[in-house]
Enzyme design. Structure first.
Site, short mmCIF file in Angstrom:
data_model
loop_
_atom_site.label_atom_id
_atom_site.label_comp_id
_atom_site.label_asym_id
_atom_site.label_seq_id
_atom_site.Cartn_x
_atom_site.Cartn_y
_atom_site.Cartn_z
CB SER A 196 -0.88 0.06 1.26
OG SER A 196 -1.82 -0.99 1.26
CE LYS A 214 -7.98 8.28 -6.62
NZ LYS A 214 -7.83 8.13 -5.16
CE1 TYR A 258 -7.79 5.01 -11.31
CE2 TYR A 258 -8.61 7.22 -11.74
CZ TYR A 258 -7.98 6.32 -10.90
OH TYR A 258 -7.55 6.72 -9.66
N1 LIG Z 1 -1.59 2.32 -7.17
C1 LIG Z 1 -1.67 3.31 -8.03
O1 LIG Z 1 -1.30 3.18 -9.20
C2 LIG Z 1 -2.19 4.65 -7.60
C3 LIG Z 1 -1.88 5.79 -8.34
C4 LIG Z 1 -2.37 7.01 -7.95
C5 LIG Z 1 -3.17 7.10 -6.82
N2 LIG Z 1 -3.47 5.99 -6.10
C6 LIG Z 1 -4.31 6.13 -4.92
O2 LIG Z 1 -3.56 5.81 -3.78
C7 LIG Z 1 -4.47 5.45 -2.74
C8 LIG Z 1 -3.99 4.16 -2.09
O3 LIG Z 1 -4.14 3.08 -3.01
P1 LIG Z 1 -3.04 1.95 -3.20
O4 LIG Z 1 -2.72 1.93 -4.62
O5 LIG Z 1 -1.98 2.07 -2.19
O6 LIG Z 1 -3.90 0.60 -2.96
P2 LIG Z 1 -4.36 -0.15 -1.61
O7 LIG Z 1 -5.36 -1.13 -2.06
O8 LIG Z 1 -3.18 -0.63 -0.88
O9 LIG Z 1 -5.05 1.02 -0.77
C9 LIG Z 1 -6.40 1.36 -0.90
C10 LIG Z 1 -6.93 1.41 0.51
O10 LIG Z 1 -8.30 1.85 0.54
C11 LIG Z 1 -8.87 1.19 1.64
N3 LIG Z 1 -10.32 1.23 1.61
C12 LIG Z 1 -11.17 0.80 0.62
N4 LIG Z 1 -12.44 0.94 1.04
C13 LIG Z 1 -12.39 1.47 2.30
C14 LIG Z 1 -13.37 1.82 3.26
N5 LIG Z 1 -14.68 1.69 3.02
N6 LIG Z 1 -12.95 2.32 4.44
C15 LIG Z 1 -11.64 2.49 4.72
N7 LIG Z 1 -10.66 2.17 3.84
C16 LIG Z 1 -11.05 1.66 2.66
C17 LIG Z 1 -8.34 -0.23 1.51
O11 LIG Z 1 -8.51 -0.93 2.74
C18 LIG Z 1 -6.90 0.03 1.19
O12 LIG Z 1 -6.15 0.13 2.39
C19 LIG Z 1 -5.84 5.35 -3.39
O13 LIG Z 1 -6.54 6.57 -3.18
C20 LIG Z 1 -5.50 5.20 -4.85
O14 LIG Z 1 -6.55 5.64 -5.69
C21 LIG Z 1 -2.99 4.76 -6.46
#
Ligand SMILES: NC(=O)c1ccc[n+]([C@@H]2O[C@H](COP(=O)([O-])OP(=O)(O)OC[C@H]3O[C@@H](n4cnc5c(N)ncnc54)[C@H](O)[C@@H]3O)[C@@H](O)[C@H]2O)c1
Length: 257
Positions: free
Chosen positions: A19, A164, A157
């Protein structure tokens, strides 16, 4: 590396060791911060507790960000244990799987509602709880994680791009509301990284390849690079920065043809 000794932070969004929120939590802890981590469900509690056990004296709290009572319960728990709060990292996002593979025009009302609620409204609700605790410290820093799909179309997406866009607008409105209290609100727009959330997007490996081919740095970004940028936005080095969306994407966003 900024010094976070004596600082207290709330980290929402750790699911596993890949994460983005966990990379940021580790960086903040290494800089001396004491952290609270949350888990959204019993299914993920054990993961979060195991990771938390590697930190110094963490606070582990339940928080499904779709639940107002669970969000509101964070305030007294943090106040009791930390006596205030210096920073909040919001890294929660979710959309029902079908919405990330069907054509966007098929987006259901319920899928739209859930994606916007969990991925965007939750920043507003969590910041509302964090703000009085930050006021006790004379200010604070709120940081969320977004993606370029808010501005441009990326295949599959879909509604997450809409969420977002709402999240980024919320960053600006929150920054305006809370600036007078010295509470800053910013976002990092990260390049694609293979995480649990990313695995839910059909064709994600193709997005990774396109970034490798076209980004000015000709590569993807690493968790530690996003964490370094997060430390800047969470720490005093960015004390005059608020309402900002910082692109940490190897420069991909500047490319045209
Ligand atoms: N991985 C990528 O390519 C990327 C790129 C840009 C932005 N992001 C953003 O980064 C953030 C973290 O995502 P990640 O990629 O580390 O994946 P991840 O799956 O590790 O993290 C997403 C988190 O959201 C949590 N979540 C989902 N529903 C929830 C709820 N109802 N209550 C509380 N928590 C909840 C999950 O438990 C998880 O910990 C997200 O906002 C994602 O959109 C990711």
């Amino acid at each position: 590396m900024p010094d976070f000794t004596g600082k207290h932070g709330l980290i929402v969004g750790v699911a596993n060791k890949r994460s983005i929120s966990w990379a940021i939590a580790q960086a903040a802890a290494a800089a001396g911060a004491r952290l609270a981590l949350t888990y959204p469900s019993e299914r993920l509690e054990e993961n979060v507790r195991e990771l938390g056990a590697t930190l110094e004296n963490p606070l582990i709290l339940p928080c499904d960000v779709g639940s107002d009572p669970q969000i509101e319960a964070l305030g007294p728990a943090l106040d009791r244990e930390f006596g205030g709060l210096d920073f909040l990292l919001h890294g929660a996002a979710f959309a029902p799987p079908a919405e990330l593979s069907n054509p966007f025009v098929q987006t259901s009302r319920e899928g739209f509602r859930i994606a916007l609620d969990v991925s965007a409204y939750s920043l507003v609700a969590l910041t509302r709880v964090a703000a009085p605790l930050m006021e006790k410290r004379g200010g604070g820093s709120v940081l969320t994680l977004t993606y370029l799909g808010s501005q441009r179309v990326f295949t599959n997406y879909n509604v997450m791009g809409v969420a977002k866009a709402a999240l980024e607008a919320s960053v600006r409105y929150l920054a305006s509301d809370l600036g007078a209290k010295n509470i800053r609100v910013n976002a990092i727009s990260a390049g694609p990284i293979k995480t649990l959330a990313a695995a839910g997007i059909s064709g994600f490996s193709n997005i990774l390849q396109v970034y490798r081919d076209r980004a000015p740095l000709r590569r993807n970004v690493e968790l530690a690079e996003v964490a370094d940028a997060a430390m800047f936005l969470l720490g005093s080095g960015s004390r005059a920065v608020t309402g900002e969306i910082l692109l940490v994407d190897a420069g991909y966003h500047v490319t045209g043809i």
